[in-house]
Structures are given as C-alpha cells and as structure tokens.
Design a protein around this motif. Structure first.
Motif, PDB file in Angstrom:
ATOM      1  N   TRP A 116       0.825  -1.213   0.000  1.00  0.00           N
ATOM      2  CA  TRP A 116       0.000   0.000   0.000  1.00  0.00           C
ATOM      3  C   TRP A 116       0.860   1.264   0.000  1.00  0.00           C
ATOM      4  CZ3 TRP A 116       1.152   2.960   4.147  1.00  0.00           C
ATOM      5  CH2 TRP A 116       1.539   2.342   5.331  1.00  0.00           C
ATOM      6  N   SER A 176      -9.438  -3.641   1.453  1.00  0.00           N
ATOM      7  CA  SER A 176      -9.127  -3.285   0.062  1.00  0.00           C
ATOM      8  C   SER A 176      -8.028  -2.237  -0.024  1.00  0.00           C
ATOM      9  CB  SER A 176     -10.384  -2.793  -0.654  1.00  0.00           C
ATOM     10  OG  SER A 176     -10.901  -1.629  -0.019  1.00  0.00           O
ATOM     11  N   SER A 177      -7.932  -1.369   0.972  1.00  0.00           N
ATOM     12  CA  SER A 177      -6.905  -0.314   0.929  1.00  0.00           C
ATOM     13  C   SER A 177      -5.520  -0.858   1.265  1.00  0.00           C
ATOM     14  CB  SER A 177      -7.267   0.813   1.905  1.00  0.00           C
ATOM     15  OG  SER A 177      -7.205   0.373   3.239  1.00  0.00           O
ATOM     16  N   ARG A 233      -4.321  -3.532  -0.107  1.00  0.00           N
ATOM     17  CA  ARG A 233      -3.807  -4.224  -1.301  1.00  0.00           C
ATOM     18  C   ARG A 233      -3.326  -3.228  -2.324  1.00  0.00           C
ATOM     19  NH1 ARG A 233      -8.474  -7.424  -0.085  1.00  0.00           N
ATOM     20  NH2 ARG A 233      -9.723  -6.260  -1.586  1.00  0.00           N
TER      21      ARG A 233
END
Length: 302
Positions: A246, A298-299, A301
């Motif tokens: 990230w 999701s953030s 990844r």
C-alpha cells in the motif's frame, strides 16, 4: 440541590479515576490540570469525604472513592447509552471516539475511511492519534487502537482483524545495476538491508517457502522507524527494504523502485483493531469498527 449541581465534577472525577492522575484526565477532557484538580476538590468538599489518596508521586482511590467511582461510572455509561438509544432510531452514531493508529498506515489506510464515515455520521466526533508507539488504551483513555503485526496474547484486549499487509522486497534500479539483482534468498547476504527498527528482527527477513518459514540473513546497514524515510532511502539506491504494497503503489508503477524475488512470499503482517475487554461496545464504537472492517482490507492491497 439540583441534578446539574450533583453532576458537577463527576465527569472530571471519573476521568481522573480511570486515567490514574489529573494530568492524563485533563488531556482527555481538553482542560488544564488545575481545572480538573479544582473540580474534584469541590466535589470532595460537597460530599464531605476524600475520594483520592494523594502523594507527590502517586494518586489512588480511597475506599469511599472506589465506591463512588463505581456508581458514577455506571451513571455516565447510562447517560451515554441513552443518547445512543435516541440516535439509534435515526440510524446515527453520536459521541466522541478516541482512536490511536500507526503513523503511515493511519494516514494512508485508516484516516480516509474515518473521514468518509464522519461525513455520513455528523454526530460522530473523532479524536485520532498517529503514533507507532504501542499505546496503553486504558491508562491513556483511548477507545480503540489499530495495530500492525502479530499481537501478543492479552486477556485485557478484544480484537477484530482488519486485513493483512502484503510485504515485498524492493530496491532502486540504480542499486540493482550497481550491486546486482538477487536471484535466491542466499544472495541477500551480499546486500545492504534497510530495516524497520520497531518491527523487524534486525538483520533477517522471513519468507514462506513451500508453506514453511525460512529466515534469510541480511546486512542491516540502515535501521529506522519511519516507513516514508525507508522508502526514500530505497529510492536513493541505498539498499533493499521490505515494505508494504500500500506504500509502494506509485513508486512501483513509475519505475522508481523494483520488486525483487517475486517468487518468494514474504510473511504478511496482519492489521487488527483492538479495544479494552472491560469496555462495553457502544453503538459509536461498533459503527467505527464495522466501517474499518469493511473498507480497510481493500486499501491494504496494491
């Protein structure tokens, strides 16, 4: 005596009892230490009893103070719950939530989710602290903490997993041109490593090979406790680092750095949200926890 007069000083007293001292209570309430101390002193005078044993170095509840604290804490909890019950009918979360989180992870993955939540929940007040220090939630008066990495066993905390950070090894093209690109784990021993001082075992990285953990030794030339500075050091061609995807998105896509040893899986780092076991989960806390559990994975990844 009116109800308002009876409640005067109670909140300051409860905060002081939970925080362990007037200074910490004052920080929680955004007041001066003297204001909290005077408020508690007036409460003691009105009750005709001492609530705290005070010395120059410590502060503890008297027997009367403990009894009064237990009752007052329940009363304040009931008031908070009453507010939440009213808000529940409007599908709103109401009140302040104090949450602490790691600096870079908080900035990139946690704060944006909380900002979006706050726009949908105007009654929610968020007090966010960004620090890589492991905060004592109870002593420092935080409701929630986001923590990165394996969690030690603790009966005093409850937790919910938010996701996992995928970690990769990376280096600048200039460094690889100068020192060569590692092809195997054993090749890493000939390279300069850039380590995160608070988490990594300095001088070694762990990989999953055929479902088994293997350790690779690396020369720890640099050690620091700031991920952004580590990324800068990688871009400057100073060595190889293990960093979360990230953080690397733009740098990888632009070619400033390259991922190496693609076929070797670096052990992932979990991310959890934790809260004190003794604290009842109010609606506002459940709303924050549920939101982070829904958005943060999701953030994390690339």
């Amino acid at each position: 005596m009116s109800t308002t007069d009876r409640l005067s000083g109670v909140a300051a007293f409860v905060h002081a009892a939970e925080a362990g001292n007037f200074s910490a209570a004052a920080e929680r309430m955004h007041l001066s230490r003297s204001a909290v101390a005077k408020s508690v002193a007036r409460l003691e005078e009105r009750l005709g009893t001492r609530l705290f044993h005070r010395t120059t170095r410590s502060q503890s509840l008297t027997e009367d103070g403990l009894t009064f604290y237990q009752r007052c804490a329940r009363v304040l909890a009931e008031l908070e719950q009453a507010e939440e019950e009213l808000a529940k009918g409007r599908d709103e979360a109401v009140g302040k939530v104090r949450i602490t989180m790691p600096v870079q992870l908080g900035r990139s993955c946690i704060a944006p989710a909380l900002f979006a939540l706050a726009q949908r929940q105007p009654g929610l007040q968020l007090e966010m602290s960004f620090t890589d220090r492991c905060v004592d939630l109870i002593e420092e008066g935080f409701d929630l903490a986001v923590r990165s990495g394996p969690l030690p066993d603790s009966s005093s905390l409850k937790m919910r997993k938010l996701g996992e950070q995928e970690l990769v090894l990376c280096a600048a093209p200039a460094y690889l041109a100068r020192r060569g690109t590692p092809r195997t784990l054993s090749d890493l021993a000939a390279h300069d490593g850039i380590f995160y001082g608070r988490a990594d075992r300095i001088g070694e990285w762990r990989f999953l090979v055929n479902a088994r953990e293997e350790v690779s030794a690396v020369q720890a030339r640099f050690c620091m406790d700031d991920l952004d500075v580590m990324l800068t050091a990688v871009k400057e061609g100073l060595g190889i680092a293990r960093l979360p995807t990230w953080l690397l998105g733009d740098a990888l896509q632009s070619g400033y750095i390259k991922q190496i040893l693609h076929g070797h899986q670096v052990a992932a780092y979990p991310v959890h949200i934790v809260w004190p076991t003794a604290r009842q989960l109010s609606r506002k806390l459940r709303v924050v926890i549920d939101e982070l559990a829904a958005v943060v994975p999701s953030s994390l990844r690339l």
